[in-house]
Write a protein that holds these residues in place. Structure first.
Motif, PDB file in Angstrom:
ATOM      1  N   PHE A 203    -107.504  -7.449 -69.438  1.00  0.00           N
ATOM      2  CA  PHE A 203    -107.003  -7.032 -67.910  1.00  0.00           C
ATOM      3  C   PHE A 203    -105.909  -7.705 -67.590  1.00  0.00           C
ATOM      4  O   PHE A 203    -105.355  -7.029 -66.596  1.00  0.00           O
ATOM      5  N   CYS A 204    -105.538  -8.839 -68.008  1.00  0.00           N
ATOM      6  CA  CYS A 204    -104.518  -9.612 -67.493  1.00  0.00           C
ATOM      7  C   CYS A 204    -103.038  -8.613 -67.984  1.00  0.00           C
ATOM      8  O   CYS A 204    -103.132  -8.585 -69.056  1.00  0.00           O
ATOM      9  N   PRO A 205    -102.462  -8.449 -67.097  1.00  0.00           N
ATOM     10  CA  PRO A 205    -101.320  -7.435 -67.266  1.00  0.00           C
ATOM     11  C   PRO A 205    -100.218  -8.238 -67.551  1.00  0.00           C
ATOM     12  O   PRO A 205     -98.790  -7.689 -67.927  1.00  0.00           O
TER      13      PRO A 205
ATOM     14  N   THR B 114    -110.201 -19.277 -61.430  1.00  0.00           N
ATOM     15  CA  THR B 114    -109.589 -19.366 -60.082  1.00  0.00           C
ATOM     16  C   THR B 114    -108.098 -19.508 -60.096  1.00  0.00           C
ATOM     17  O   THR B 114    -107.422 -20.131 -60.989  1.00  0.00           O
ATOM     18  N   TRP B 115    -107.665 -18.524 -59.253  1.00  0.00           N
ATOM     19  CA  TRP B 115    -106.110 -18.376 -59.244  1.00  0.00           C
ATOM     20  C   TRP B 115    -105.616 -19.166 -57.897  1.00  0.00           C
ATOM     21  O   TRP B 115    -106.026 -19.046 -56.950  1.00  0.00           O
ATOM     22  N   ASN B 116    -104.722 -20.454 -58.387  1.00  0.00           N
ATOM     23  CA  ASN B 116    -104.262 -21.246 -57.219  1.00  0.00           C
ATOM     24  C   ASN B 116    -102.790 -20.909 -57.373  1.00  0.00           C
ATOM     25  O   ASN B 116    -102.362 -20.520 -58.352  1.00  0.00           O
TER      26      ASN B 116
ATOM     27  N   HIS C   5    -101.752 -23.277 -63.182  1.00  0.00           N
ATOM     28  CA  HIS C   5    -102.096 -22.799 -61.833  1.00  0.00           C
ATOM     29  C   HIS C   5    -103.521 -21.889 -61.772  1.00  0.00           C
ATOM     30  O   HIS C   5    -104.214 -21.410 -60.989  1.00  0.00           O
ATOM     31  N   LEU C   6    -103.888 -21.896 -63.257  1.00  0.00           N
ATOM     32  CA  LEU C   6    -105.057 -20.868 -63.353  1.00  0.00           C
ATOM     33  C   LEU C   6    -106.212 -21.892 -63.828  1.00  0.00           C
ATOM     34  O   LEU C   6    -106.003 -22.380 -64.972  1.00  0.00           O
ATOM     35  N   VAL C   7    -107.278 -21.944 -63.085  1.00  0.00           N
ATOM     36  CA  VAL C   7    -108.396 -23.253 -63.447  1.00  0.00           C
ATOM     37  C   VAL C   7    -109.625 -22.621 -63.937  1.00  0.00           C
ATOM     38  O   VAL C   7    -110.212 -21.458 -63.215  1.00  0.00           O
TER      39      VAL C   7
ATOM     40  N   ALA D 294    -100.351 -10.917 -70.197  1.00  0.00           N
ATOM     41  CA  ALA D 294    -100.585 -11.590 -71.476  1.00  0.00           C
ATOM     42  C   ALA D 294    -100.589 -13.087 -71.283  1.00  0.00           C
ATOM     43  O   ALA D 294     -99.935 -13.984 -72.145  1.00  0.00           O
ATOM     44  N   VAL D 295    -101.389 -13.573 -70.157  1.00  0.00           N
ATOM     45  CA  VAL D 295    -101.469 -14.691 -69.890  1.00  0.00           C
ATOM     46  C   VAL D 295    -102.522 -15.566 -71.010  1.00  0.00           C
ATOM     47  O   VAL D 295    -102.503 -16.555 -71.149  1.00  0.00           O
ATOM     48  N   TYR D 296    -103.635 -14.769 -70.994  1.00  0.00           N
ATOM     49  CA  TYR D 296    -104.783 -15.126 -71.798  1.00  0.00           C
ATOM     50  C   TYR D 296    -104.800 -14.784 -73.177  1.00  0.00           C
ATOM     51  O   TYR D 296    -104.585 -13.728 -73.317  1.00  0.00           O
ATOM     52  N   GLU D 297    -104.784 -15.797 -74.150  1.00  0.00           N
ATOM     53  CA  GLU D 297    -105.005 -15.442 -75.391  1.00  0.00           C
ATOM     54  C   GLU D 297    -106.352 -15.922 -76.102  1.00  0.00           C
ATOM     55  O   GLU D 297    -106.566 -17.233 -75.816  1.00  0.00           O
TER      56      GLU D 297
ATOM     57  N   ASN E  25     -96.506 -16.838 -67.811  1.00  0.00           N
ATOM     58  CA  ASN E  25     -96.600 -15.242 -67.799  1.00  0.00           C
ATOM     59  C   ASN E  25     -96.831 -14.748 -66.516  1.00  0.00           C
ATOM     60  O   ASN E  25     -96.449 -13.696 -66.163  1.00  0.00           O
ATOM     61  N   CYS E  26     -97.645 -15.486 -65.783  1.00  0.00           N
ATOM     62  CA  CYS E  26     -98.505 -14.959 -64.595  1.00  0.00           C
ATOM     63  C   CYS E  26     -97.483 -14.141 -63.606  1.00  0.00           C
ATOM     64  O   CYS E  26     -96.387 -14.462 -63.154  1.00  0.00           O
ATOM     65  N   VAL E  27     -97.836 -12.968 -63.112  1.00  0.00           N
ATOM     66  CA  VAL E  27     -97.170 -12.127 -62.267  1.00  0.00           C
ATOM     67  C   VAL E  27     -97.858 -12.201 -61.046  1.00  0.00           C
ATOM     68  O   VAL E  27     -97.615 -11.385 -59.972  1.00  0.00           O
ATOM     69  N   HIS E  28     -98.888 -12.902 -60.795  1.00  0.00           N
ATOM     70  CA  HIS E  28     -99.600 -13.171 -59.349  1.00  0.00           C
ATOM     71  C   HIS E  28    -100.283 -11.947 -58.903  1.00  0.00           C
ATOM     72  O   HIS E  28    -100.082 -11.622 -57.682  1.00  0.00           O
ATOM     73  N   CYS E  29    -100.994 -11.239 -59.780  1.00  0.00           N
ATOM     74  CA  CYS E  29    -101.647 -10.033 -59.349  1.00  0.00           C
ATOM     75  C   CYS E  29    -103.058 -10.581 -58.867  1.00  0.00           C
ATOM     76  O   CYS E  29    -103.579  -9.583 -58.172  1.00  0.00           O
ATOM     77  N   LYS E  30    -103.495 -11.541 -59.461  1.00  0.00           N
ATOM     78  CA  LYS E  30    -104.691 -11.961 -59.005  1.00  0.00           C
ATOM     79  C   LYS E  30    -106.204 -11.367 -59.583  1.00  0.00           C
ATOM     80  O   LYS E  30    -107.247 -11.655 -59.262  1.00  0.00           O
ATOM     81  N   THR E  31    -105.808 -10.523 -60.415  1.00  0.00           N
ATOM     82  CA  THR E  31    -106.978  -9.815 -61.358  1.00  0.00           C
ATOM     83  C   THR E  31    -108.011 -10.778 -61.905  1.00  0.00           C
ATOM     84  O   THR E  31    -109.162 -10.707 -61.725  1.00  0.00           O
ATOM     85  N   CYS E  32    -107.323 -11.642 -62.416  1.00  0.00           N
ATOM     86  CA  CYS E  32    -108.271 -12.744 -63.217  1.00  0.00           C
ATOM     87  C   CYS E  32    -109.304 -13.455 -62.028  1.00  0.00           C
ATOM     88  O   CYS E  32    -110.420 -13.893 -62.319  1.00  0.00           O
ATOM     89  N   ASP E  33    -109.009 -13.867 -60.878  1.00  0.00           N
ATOM     90  CA  ASP E  33    -109.715 -14.288 -59.899  1.00  0.00           C
ATOM     91  C   ASP E  33    -110.855 -13.196 -59.488  1.00  0.00           C
ATOM     92  O   ASP E  33    -111.825 -13.901 -59.080  1.00  0.00           O
TER      93      ASP E  33
HETATM   94  S1  SF4 Z   1    -102.837 -13.214 -61.579  1.00  0.00           S
HETATM   95 FE1  SF4 Z   1    -102.692 -11.499 -62.970  1.00  0.00          FE
HETATM   96  S2  SF4 Z   1    -101.091 -12.043 -64.209  1.00  0.00           S
HETATM   97 FE2  SF4 Z   1    -101.669 -13.992 -63.495  1.00  0.00          FE
HETATM   98  S3  SF4 Z   1    -102.959 -14.848 -65.015  1.00  0.00           S
HETATM   99 FE3  SF4 Z   1    -104.341 -13.619 -63.576  1.00  0.00          FE
HETATM  100  S4  SF4 Z   1    -104.539 -11.404 -64.380  1.00  0.00           S
HETATM  101 FE4  SF4 Z   1    -102.980 -12.515 -65.415  1.00  0.00          FE
END
Ligand code: SF4
Ligand SMILES: Cc1cc2nc3c(=O)[nH]c(=O)nc-3n(C[C@H](O)[C@H](O)[C@H](O)COP(=O)(O)OP(=O)(O)OC[C@H]3O[C@@H](n4cnc5c(N)ncnc54)[C@H](O)[C@@H]3O)c2cc1C
Ligand SMILES: Cc1cc2nc3c(=O)[nH]c(=O)nc-3n(C[C@H](O)[C@H](O)[C@H](O)COP(=O)(O)OP(=O)(O)OC[C@H]3O[C@@H](n4cnc5c(N)ncnc54)[C@H](O)[C@@H]3O)c2cc1C
Lengths: 645, 551
Positions: free
Chosen positions: B495-497, B536-538, B471-473, B499-502, B519-527
């Motif tokens: 910044f991802c809280p 993009t967070w879908n 879901h992370l494009v 550990a989604v991105y390695e 692992n995503c907690v849907h915080c949307k920071t990466c978007d």
């Molecule tokens: S939405 Fe938040 S937790 Fe999910 S991948 Fe993006 S930064 Fe990480």
């Protein structure tokens, strides 16, 4: 039109389960989900419908009204009707009473009157809070229809169900007529997500709630009174692992040698935290002694065959069987039922391992194990010999044969026991002492508790977990009797066809069965886990049931397959020995392996969490340690595991 | 087009947070009062209502009082009253309690709630009123007809990583509605698309965000009293970084604490999760936590651009409410009361649209008038430049903010705001001490007081079906490599809280991106924060994601 009946149970999230003081489950506090195996059964039902083109889908459950939420979920997945058997009187039912109640409910819905009906029952293999796998077999037996358990794939051809059944180290393809019962493992097609339109439908749907009276089941057949078994007590077992023993030394040779020594000496054990179970209770003098066996005597075991040989778990059974016979009256006999074709030569093996009498049933149609004739043979033999105890190994066959047989003899069954002893039961209410009685002990709740189960109907039937008991010493001087038995078959006993049986290198299915799992983590990236695989192979070459696995990063990188991932999002395994190489011991990884009997860790960093969760540890580079381990394995070191057959 | 797998409703509300539920409750009340019937459907991607809700939460009750009947209001699950509120300034070693409250920061008289619990409660209230709420359904797309939004579609499930249908494929249902309300919370994925498609931002600043990391602990008896509230500023932040911590004492020795930082920071290697762990090592925080146990973890962004960042919020057949609209009172970090108010405004606007049977933009523009006359404008307008000046850092900014309060928000030097992703500097341009050096010695986590990301994520209960398209494009892998990895050192790994991105380094020392979407907690920071807006967070499958209990 075919009707597909899915049996479903709602269970508390395993992490949130509690057990009440009385040994019965308290489901009130935990969040509930559809039992995982049952959700695979629900999907199998939907798959069958899409193959058939047209089918009516019914979901049935037995439990408190809160189960309605899961029944609604089934409707949102695509089921047409939902039935819940819900009645306070059902509280405390064991698997026998549950199997009876569910099959009565199915009869009430209009099924199960003959073998010409058009329906298929799909159920979960077992539930996470009961863990017995009995109910599907009991339901099938009560309805008198064929069954296939431990199924991971269902097809439909020429008006027959084609089911792929998991067996030890392989699989079997079975062809069953309708009606039949299938129990599904959680390894096939994962359950679909509900659609919103389905959820809207479910929201408006009515769940048909039935009471015991509605289905005309009499009160004494259910609940505690209808249950041949009771949970007598439950104690906590190991909560945490005792401190790790680090191997001493400076070079890999010494480190590995010391590991071998340490493993021989044994691991550290935790001081028992649990309160000492109050002193053995003594029954007051005036209590009436009851011998409920009513003439039943002796112990009957089953000799399971695979590839023409007696399986090891069946030989193991003779150890508790002998011990039980010794604790009972003098002259108590251990009899073993050996069913197959041209198996006379094997009878002596059983005698050399301690059986007093081997009862042979020989028929060319019985070369391969099949549930229907085997269970009716058992019922006949039990009727004739009237044993007080019958024991089966808890293999995929034993775990269906025992409950199906038990329905025919009206007995309860205790699944997957790790302890079998003779004891007494004090009934304070009625001032009675039941003696002698079989105390079957089995771990429950993710191995965190040990329950003692008693049965009050002969034969008292239990299945014993493979690998728990030692194979008795073979002694050719032992003498015994060999008898042949001619059972009366019905033609219907052979309506299920075995299309094919594949045994041998079971590959991934073996992960659950393996005695030793060698697992590689990110620390073993350099050689892409080659040494890890080599160690597993070396063990296999020694005749050990070993397999390799990995932590998640290795799967992510593509070095290992997802099916080999151990952990929260992978598999939960429980081998006798888990060798963690280059694995840090992240909480998600531990979730999948911490119940292993013995854990050995190899890691460069002494402070890693994996060591806090291991019994034995080597601090060192796997590049040095593992080749040395492989060398030792080639010379016979097998992490303390006995070779299989 | 309208097939078996579709559904018709009058109103579709996407998101069962405080804003979506308030819209539903308020509209249902109006409809019921007049004896009418309207179908109102609310969807939420959390497994249950509340599973994806994370907040402070100190709440101003007034708005909820207006929304609910007396009896409904009295039954609200309140954790506790605020008994004391202190603002504490942290220095690397010590701390001092401010003798006064910075403006807009006094919480005496407010209540502490668990927003996920309150949302569960509001959902029950709404259901009583005839609203249909379905949790576990993620909306992935809006449906357009002749350029107008006419409905929304749930995500298809039973699709493998490559996008191929599996045997358990389930097409996502379509929902057609006269009116659609986007209540997706911070950085809503559909709201983002709508805002771009219809250029709703033409006349406003870009939105700016903070990320808030939150934990719930069971503390040692006596370490903190129920109702005690602390806000900290200063350490571990410095210079131009904007943010701070909060610690609230709840009943049964529970304590909730969090750390928020504005996403306009510059250091490409800054790690907000690590900042929270560093903050916990400060004696002021440590004394409260020591001997306790972590029970939950989570993270979420907060829109904080204030009044100037609020875009146009209506188009034909659609309204945007709550955090998706950007209604957060920034100095105080409060959005719940605005979510409720915006929901009530939307409900009123909707009710009138039903009366006129017209859902065109002109009718829906009434929503803006209602907002302008509500507490939202009253509270946000005077502080409209707060966040803009704060991006110069707390000290300069605080000073300018003081001046603004005197001049009713007028600021001579309104800095021009840019998107948060544009503030991140390239490795080569960033001249200050990089994060790891700045906090050397504080980045070993003991798994008692402080936790590495993987362990933390465990406490969010997050879970995703592995068999689904990620879901992370990433927009363009090659470009990502060149810009994000080479020039910026891959900030998302920091910044991802969760550990989604390695950053994966192979034997030949090639660096590449590995995504652990599960692992995503849907915080949307990466978007929001990825340089070049490369990610993009879908929405993933409905029901996937964190399992927050009382966040
Ligand atoms: S939405 Fe938040 S937790 Fe999910 S991948 Fe993006 S930064 Fe990480
Ligand atoms: C929601 C979620 C679900 C997850 N599910 C799973 C799961 O199902 N299964 C799983 O495994 N993980 C899972 N994880 C990931 C987990 O958190 C860890 O990241 C992962 O288990 C780490 O794997 P590792 O131990 O192989 O790697 P690392 O943590 O990197 O450890 C490597 C280890 O190798 C050691 N080492 C390095 N070189 C050598 C050498 N030469 N010789 C010996 N040792 C060496 C190091 O000291 C270190 O301890 C999940 C994470 C999340 C957030
Ligand atoms: C750390 C932190 C502390 C805070 N402290 C406070 C405080 O003390 N006081 C205060 O008043 N406010 C506080 N806030 C702000 C407050 O939490 C928000 O303003 C408020 O939750 C916004 O409500 P909402 O309904 O707009 O969105 P949310 O509460 O975010 O709810 C949105 C819902 O929509 C669902 N959703 C999103 N997209 C989709 C989709 N595509 N399909 C289906 N469902 C979807 C989500 O799962 C979620 O459940 C804080 C926020 C944070 C992060």
């Amino acid at each position: 039109m075919t009707t597909i009946i899915s049996l479903m149970k709602q269970v508390p999230l395993p992490s949130q389960m509690r057990m009440g003081e009385d040994g019965l489950m308290d489901r009130t506090k935990a969040k509930s989900i559809i039992n995982i195996d049952c959700s695979f059964a629900l999907e199998a039902g939907l798959q069958l419908k899409s193959i058939l083109g047209e089918a009516k889908l019914i979901v049935c459950s037995m439990g408190p009204p809160s189960f309605e939420q899961s029944l609604k979920k089934a409707i949102s997945m695509g089921y047409d009707e939902a039935y819940l058997l819900s009645d306070r009187k059902l509280g405390g039912s064991d698997t026998f009473a549950t199997g009876l109640a569910i099959s009565t409910m199915i009869k009430h819905l209009g099924f199960g009157k003959g073998l010409n009906e058009d329906f298929i029952i799909v159920a979960g293999r077992q539930t996470s809070d009961g863990d017995t796998a009995h109910v599907p077999s009991q339901v099938a037996a009560n309805l008198g229809i064929p069954q296939a358990t431990f199924i991971e794939d269902v097809q439909f051809q020429d008006n027959h169900v084609i089911a792929r059944r998991i067996i030890e180290g392989g699989y079997q393809i079975l062809k069953l007529p309708k009606p039949c019962t299938l129990s599904l493992t959680p390894t096939g097609i994962p359950p679909r997500r509900p659609s919103l339109v389905g959820a809207v439908k479910a929201n408006q749907a009515k769940i048909n709630v039935l009471s015991v009276a509605d289905i005309n089941l009499s009160d004494e057949k259910i609940g505690l009174s209808g249950s041949p078994t009771i949970v007598a007590k439950v104690i906590n077992i190991k909560s945490e692992r005792a401190p790790v023993i680090f191997s001493k030394g400076h070079d890999s040779e010494t480190l590995v040698e010391n590991l071998i020594k340490d493993m021989k000496t044994g691991k550290n054990t935790l001081e028992r935290v649990e309160k000492k179970v109050s002193k053995a209770k003594v029954a007051p003098e005036d209590y009436k002694k009851v011998d409920f066996r009513d003439g039943a005597s002796g112990i009957l075991t089953w000799a399971e065959l695979a590839n023409g040989k007696i399986t090891r778990p069946s030989l193991e059974l003779l150890t508790p069987a002998k011990n039980l016979a010794t604790s009972l009256e003098e002259g108590t006999k251990v009899r073993t039922l050996l069913i197959g074709h041209n198996v006379k030569d094997l009878a002596n093996e059983l005698i050399y391992h301690g059986s007093d009498e081997v009862i042979i049933v020989d028929d060319e149609r019985l070369e391969e194990y099949r549930i229907l004739p085997f269970s009716s043979i058992f019922a006949e033999v039990i009727q004739k010999y009237n044993p007080e105890i019958a024991l089966f190994a808890a293999t995929t066959a034993g775990r269906e044969l025992a409950p199906r047989t038990a329905v025919l003899t009206q007995s309860g069954v205790t699944a997957d026991c790790t302890g079998l002893e003779i004891g007494e039961h004090i009934d304070r209410k009625n001032k009675k002492v039941f003696y002698p009685i079989l105390e079957s002990r089995r771990p429950t709740y993710g191995e965190s508790k040990l329950a003692t189960i008693l049965g009050f109907h002969c034969p008292q039937i239990s299945t014993a977990r493979a690998g728990t008991f030692e194979v008795p010493k073979r002694d050719e001087s032992l003498k015994g009797k060999i008898t042949t038995f001619k059972p009366k078959f019905k033609d219907d006993d052979f309506i299920t066809e075995i299309v094919k049986t594949v045994r041998g290198d079971g590959g991934l299915a073996n992960l659950f069965e393996a005695d030793v799992i060698v697992s590689g983590g990110r620390g073993t990236i350099n050689d892409e886990m080659q040494l890890v695989k080599d160690l597993a192979q070396a063990l296999k070459d020694q005749g050990i049931n070993a397999e390799y696995a990995s932590s998640r990063p290795m799967v992510d990188i593509g070095i290992s397959e997802y099916a080999r991932q151990v952990g929260q999002t992978g598999k939960t395994v429980r081998p006798k020995v888990y060798v963690a190489i280059g694995i840090s011991g992240a909480i998600q990884h531990l979730a999948g392996m911490k119940e292993s009997e013995t854990i050995v860790a190899i890691n460069t960093h002494p402070q890693e969490s994996i060591f806090a969760n291991s019994d034995f540890g080597i601090i060192g580079d796997y590049n040095d340690i593992v080749p040395e381990l492989i060398r030792q394995v080639k010379e016979g070191f097998t992490f303390g595991i006995q070779k299989g057959n | 087009m309208k097939s078996e797998n579709s559904l018709l409703t009058d109103v579709l509300i996407i998101g069962a947070g405080p804003s979506g539920l308030s819209t539903a409750i308020s509209l249902a009340d109006k409809v019921n009062k007049n004896g009418e019937k309207k179908r109102i459907v609310v969807l939420d991607k959390g497994q249950e209502v509340g599973s994806h809700i994370l907040s402070g939460t100190l709440v101003k009750e007034q708005a909820l009082k207006e929304l609910l009947s007396k009896e409904e209001f009295e039954n609200l699950p309140i954790e506790t009253d605020v008994i004391s509120d202190h603002t504490v300034r942290l220095t690397p070693e010590g701390f001092s309690t401010l003798p006064f409250h910075p403006p807009y920061m006094d919480n005496t008289g407010n209540k502490i709630i668990s927003l996920s619990k309150v949302c569960k409660y509001l959902a029950d209230v709404a259901i009583q009123k005839g609203v249909e709420i379905y949790a576990g359904f993620a909306v992935s797309n809006l449906i357009y007809e002749n350029g107008k939004v006419v409905g929304a579609k749930c995500i298809d499930t039973g699709v493998n990583k490559k996008g191929e249908k599996q045997k358990n494929f389930q097409g996502g249902s379509k929902v057609f509605a006269k009116l659609i309300i986007l209540a997706e919370g911070s950085r809503g994925s559909l709201a983002k698309k709508v805002k771009n498609k219809f250029a709703l931002r033409a006349k406003s600043n870009p939105q700016s965000y903070s990320i808030g990391i939150k934990e719930i602990w069971t503390a040692k008896e006596g370490n903190i009293k129920e109702g005690e509230v602390y806000h900290t500023f200063g350490y571990p932040l410095e210079g131009e970084e904007f943010g701070g911590g909060f610690i609230y004492g709840l009943g049964d020795n529970r304590v909730e604490l969090g750390f928020a930082i504005g996403l306009d920071y510059k250091d490409p290697t800054l790690d907000p999760h690590a900042l929270m762990q560093i903050w916990k090592q400060h004696p002021f925080v440590k004394n409260i936590l020591e001997g306790g146990t972590l029970t939950q973890y989570g993270a979420k962004t907060i829109p904080e651009g204030g009044w100037n960042s609020i875009s146009k919020l209506y188009i034909d057949n659609l309204l945007i409410v709550g955090d998706s609209a950007g209604f957060v009172a920034m100095p105080a970090l409060k959005g719940v009361h605005f979510s409720v108010t915006s929901g009530m405004c939307a409900a009123r606007c909707a009710y009138e649209a039903f009366k006129a049977d017209d859902f065109g933009e002109a009718t829906l523009s009434n929503y803006k008038k209602l907002i302008d006359n509500s507490r939202i404008k009253k509270e946000l307008y005077p502080v409209r430049n707060f966040r803009a000046v704060m991006s110069e850092g707390l000290f300069v900014g605080g000073f300018k903010f003081g001046i603004q309060l005197i001049t009713n928000g007028f600021c001579l030097l309104t800095p021009h705001m840019k998107r948060d992703s544009l503030y991140t500097q390239k490795l080569s341009n960033f001249k200050n001490k990089p994060f790891k050096e700045r906090f050397a010695g504080k980045l070993e986590f003991d798994k008692k007081l402080t936790f590495d990301k993987d362990s933390s994520v465990f406490y969010s209960g997050t879970h995703h079906d592995e068999e689904q398209p990620t879901h992370l494009v990433v927009k363009n892998i090659e470009e990502f490599s060149r810009i994000n990895i080479n020039e910026y050192g891959m900030p998302c790994q920091y910044f991802c809280p969760a550990a989604v991105y390695e950053e994966h380094i192979d034997k030949e020392s090639n660096h590449s991106l590995k995504i652990h979407a599960e692992n995503c907690v849907h915080c949307k920071t990466c978007d929001i924060k990825t340089p070049n807006d490369a990610i993009t967070w879908n929405t993933p499958y409905g029901g996937d994601g964190p399992q927050y209990q009382n966040m």
